[in-house]
Design an enzyme around this catalytic site. Sequence first.
Site, PDB file in Angstrom:
ATOM      1  N   LYS A 119       1.719  -4.278   6.498  1.00  0.00           N
ATOM      2  CA  LYS A 119       2.220  -4.300   5.122  1.00  0.00           C
ATOM      3  C   LYS A 119       3.708  -3.951   5.080  1.00  0.00           C
ATOM      4  O   LYS A 119       4.454  -4.453   4.231  1.00  0.00           O
ATOM      5  CB  LYS A 119       1.438  -3.289   4.270  1.00  0.00           C
ATOM      6  CG  LYS A 119      -0.027  -3.645   4.056  1.00  0.00           C
ATOM      7  CD  LYS A 119      -0.196  -4.694   2.952  1.00  0.00           C
ATOM      8  CE  LYS A 119      -1.638  -4.751   2.483  1.00  0.00           C
ATOM      9  NZ  LYS A 119      -1.857  -5.765   1.440  1.00  0.00           N
TER      10      LYS A 119
ATOM     11  N   SER B 281      -1.220   3.042  10.634  1.00  0.00           N
ATOM     12  CA  SER B 281      -2.180   2.220  11.388  1.00  0.00           C
ATOM     13  C   SER B 281      -1.577   0.834  11.580  1.00  0.00           C
ATOM     14  O   SER B 281      -0.575   0.490  10.939  1.00  0.00           O
ATOM     15  CB  SER B 281      -3.510   2.087  10.629  1.00  0.00           C
ATOM     16  OG  SER B 281      -3.353   1.173   9.538  1.00  0.00           O
TER      17      SER B 281
ATOM     18  N   TYR C 180      -2.784  -1.854  10.526  1.00  0.00           N
ATOM     19  CA  TYR C 180      -2.854  -2.500   9.215  1.00  0.00           C
ATOM     20  C   TYR C 180      -1.686  -2.077   8.321  1.00  0.00           C
ATOM     21  O   TYR C 180      -1.001  -2.924   7.742  1.00  0.00           O
ATOM     22  CB  TYR C 180      -4.182  -2.153   8.523  1.00  0.00           C
ATOM     23  CG  TYR C 180      -4.071  -2.188   7.018  1.00  0.00           C
ATOM     24  CD1 TYR C 180      -3.934  -3.398   6.343  1.00  0.00           C
ATOM     25  CD2 TYR C 180      -4.046  -1.010   6.260  1.00  0.00           C
ATOM     26  CE1 TYR C 180      -3.790  -3.427   4.961  1.00  0.00           C
ATOM     27  CE2 TYR C 180      -3.905  -1.038   4.889  1.00  0.00           C
ATOM     28  CZ  TYR C 180      -3.777  -2.250   4.242  1.00  0.00           C
ATOM     29  OH  TYR C 180      -3.621  -2.273   2.888  1.00  0.00           O
ATOM     30  N   HIS C 181      -1.476  -0.764   8.190  1.00  0.00           N
ATOM     31  CA  HIS C 181      -0.392  -0.303   7.320  1.00  0.00           C
ATOM     32  C   HIS C 181       0.948  -0.848   7.813  1.00  0.00           C
ATOM     33  O   HIS C 181       1.827  -1.185   7.021  1.00  0.00           O
ATOM     34  CB  HIS C 181      -0.381   1.225   7.254  1.00  0.00           C
ATOM     35  CG  HIS C 181      -1.544   1.809   6.503  1.00  0.00           C
ATOM     36  ND1 HIS C 181      -2.660   2.307   7.137  1.00  0.00           N
ATOM     37  CD2 HIS C 181      -1.778   1.939   5.175  1.00  0.00           C
ATOM     38  CE1 HIS C 181      -3.514   2.748   6.221  1.00  0.00           C
ATOM     39  NE2 HIS C 181      -3.018   2.531   5.024  1.00  0.00           N
TER      40      HIS C 181
ATOM     41  N   THR D 242       0.842  -1.194   0.000  1.00  0.00           N
ATOM     42  CA  THR D 242       0.000   0.000   0.000  1.00  0.00           C
ATOM     43  C   THR D 242       0.878   1.245   0.000  1.00  0.00           C
ATOM     44  O   THR D 242       1.957   1.256   0.605  1.00  0.00           O
ATOM     45  CB  THR D 242      -0.937   0.037   1.231  1.00  0.00           C
ATOM     46  OG1 THR D 242      -1.436   1.377   1.391  1.00  0.00           O
ATOM     47  CG2 THR D 242      -0.228  -0.353   2.511  1.00  0.00           C
TER      48      THR D 242
END
Lengths: 382, 382
Positions: free
Chosen positions: B185, B179, B181-182, B144
């Site tokens: 990644k 975050s 989530y980030h 991302t």
Amino acid sequence: MRVIVCGGDGFCGWPTALHLSARGHDVAILDSLIRRQWDNELGTQSLLPIAALQERVEKWRELTGRTVRTYVGDLTDAAFLTGVLCQEQPTGVVHFAEQRSAPYSMIDRQHAVFTQVNNVVGTLNLLYGIKEIVPNCHLVKLGTMGEYGTPNIDIEEGYIEIRHKGRSDLLPYPKQPGSMYHLSKVHDSHNIHFCCRAWGLAATDLNQGVVYGVQTAETAMDPVLFNRLDTDEVFGTALNRFIAEAAIGQPLTVYGRGGQTRGFIQIVDTVRCIELALDHPAKAGEFRVFNQFTEQFSVGDLAARVVAVAATLGLSATIAHLPNPRVEREEHYYKATHTALIDLGLRPHLLDEALLGDLLRLAVRFAERILPGKLLPTVKWR
Amino acid sequence: MRVIVCGGDGFCGWPTALHLSARGHDVAILDSLIRRQWDNELGTQSLLPIAALQERVEKWRELTGRTVRTYVGDLTDAAFLTGVLCQEQPTGVVHFAEQRSAPYSMIDRQHAVFTQVNNVVGTLNLLYGIKEIVPNCHLVKLGTMGEYGTPNIDIEEGYIEIRHKGRSDLLPYPKQPGSMYHLSKVHDSHNIHFCCRAWGLAATDLNQGVVYGVQTAETAMDPVLFNRLDTDEVFGTALNRFIAEAAIGQPLTVYGRGGQTRGFIQIVDTVRCIELALDHPAKAGEFRVFNQFTEQFSVGDLAARVVAVAATLGLSATIAHLPNPRVEREEHYYKATHTALIDLGLRPHLLDEALLGDLLRLAVRFAERILPGKLLPTVKWR
């Protein structure tokens, strides 16, 4: 200060807990004791015999009158951790409680996944626990110099000013870790940095070099307080392996050409660095990174120094170059900044003949505990 | 080419699987279907009704004569994955199979830990599976643009040449994800990069921008092939939320000042980028990074454009600025390179009134499926 030492039964954690206790801090140890279980798994043992954690803290109380409370449980168990934080209300947490062997993480898929999940989830739980229960508590987290890899420019302490296309910014130093274990520490660093930015937590990430030596003033007080020392291929460092090999008359096994250069620090300086970080905490919202080592050596240098000191003790040591089981550069640039802890007052103890002589004498004394079949590399990176 | 699309039941994965199948590749879908379960957990639903995966591929076969095999299971289940890789012997694996919502990862500790363990372990299992079963297979992994955060210098594609103290090196671009989530990644990127260096795997990391639009030529062929579209606060993007709000006559909810700028890409370009990456694979040992977006917009820009197009459809939309539930800069420099995919042949579809009009008409058509109680932010970063 009220300090919890997570991983306080381990090689760095135990002497740190005693050092902080000796300096008058109110110390608790949180440890799952899994490091002892890994010895069972691998069929290895510490060069120095070590007592049970409960015996250790009881002996410490007997000798000094100081109490170190113990909590046996795992950081990946959030409910357990929450209970300890509520009970202790720490002002500082020192976090050593990770799987810290690169070869262990490279054994196979399961050990890689275990290492990353164990380390990342333990640290996430600690971050959430601090946020929810003791938000002003200072987290002192052990990282590793191995997070940086071996870039072709100088390594700075956590951040680097980058000028690019006419603009500039101070950004996290790029990471090129060399094993599944080192990767887990990079993941931790990113997670902790985010929690400082998003939640205002205060954290210090200590990117420690390879630790050598074994005893501190406190662990040397009584055999029940002795620190562990690993010489096997999985948990031992190159220097510890050389010491063990010299003691039992085997060639010193250098991986590849031996030009691999790393930062090193003595265990007596490790415990002092933790104390300095706690005494001078990060500010709220600050993710502070110190490079915690005092000198740099190549693996070949270390082997040569062990050979020289061994000769003075009548041990005739030779060097054997093995095919490198790891994927790493064997000739490379390496220059890393390490001034932040010096600025806080660290007075480094450097590697000298006296310390190498002490280690060699210990290895000779406990030579029957060295397992020759556990010294040669079996874990391969490829 | 024999391609496995992991996460092939999802918003990007499903149209990608059909696009690759339509172009003549031999496609299998691996998916745990957990995205459908998250709708159950959160009480949300796709704006467009979606058919079961098995119905979807059966309809595709009926319409085109092409077979897409399906494997329902989880990447975190290594034994399952091993079986699929042995069976399929893929030449390419496209990996969308991650928890991909920043708000979902920020719900609480459990969702953060789930997101990181799910994403990191799934990717590790895939890396080990490729190494052991199909070492020449090209991994195309979805990253991302959020991995980079919002640095004060230009964002490059994965790497940056750093000149420092008279020396220079090409190093991984520093990451400042916003975050849990980030962060997952970023962890994946470091893990994949290591496996390329250590094992010689070939991988492409596609740092994708925010995806908008919903249908592709293939998903539009029949209602059974329709793609999902999320409008809720957890899985919906800002643009999707604005579309839904305009359709049901609620103010468009901009978080904070709305100066947050990000890269965007249309779903029809996403599927084409995956095809281009597969057609031009990374070399053995190469960890290639492309920034997969075509334009950049601020959140405020997007809201203004939706208001303007809504007016042409007789929808009177207004803008409301909400306190920002996230921790992010609301005014910042943002300039990101994105030429690698263009160089491979991507001809971008840009955001225009026609597409916004299509999305608004869809939202009006399926307005009864929009849940007004699920649009406003309840997940807070702090």
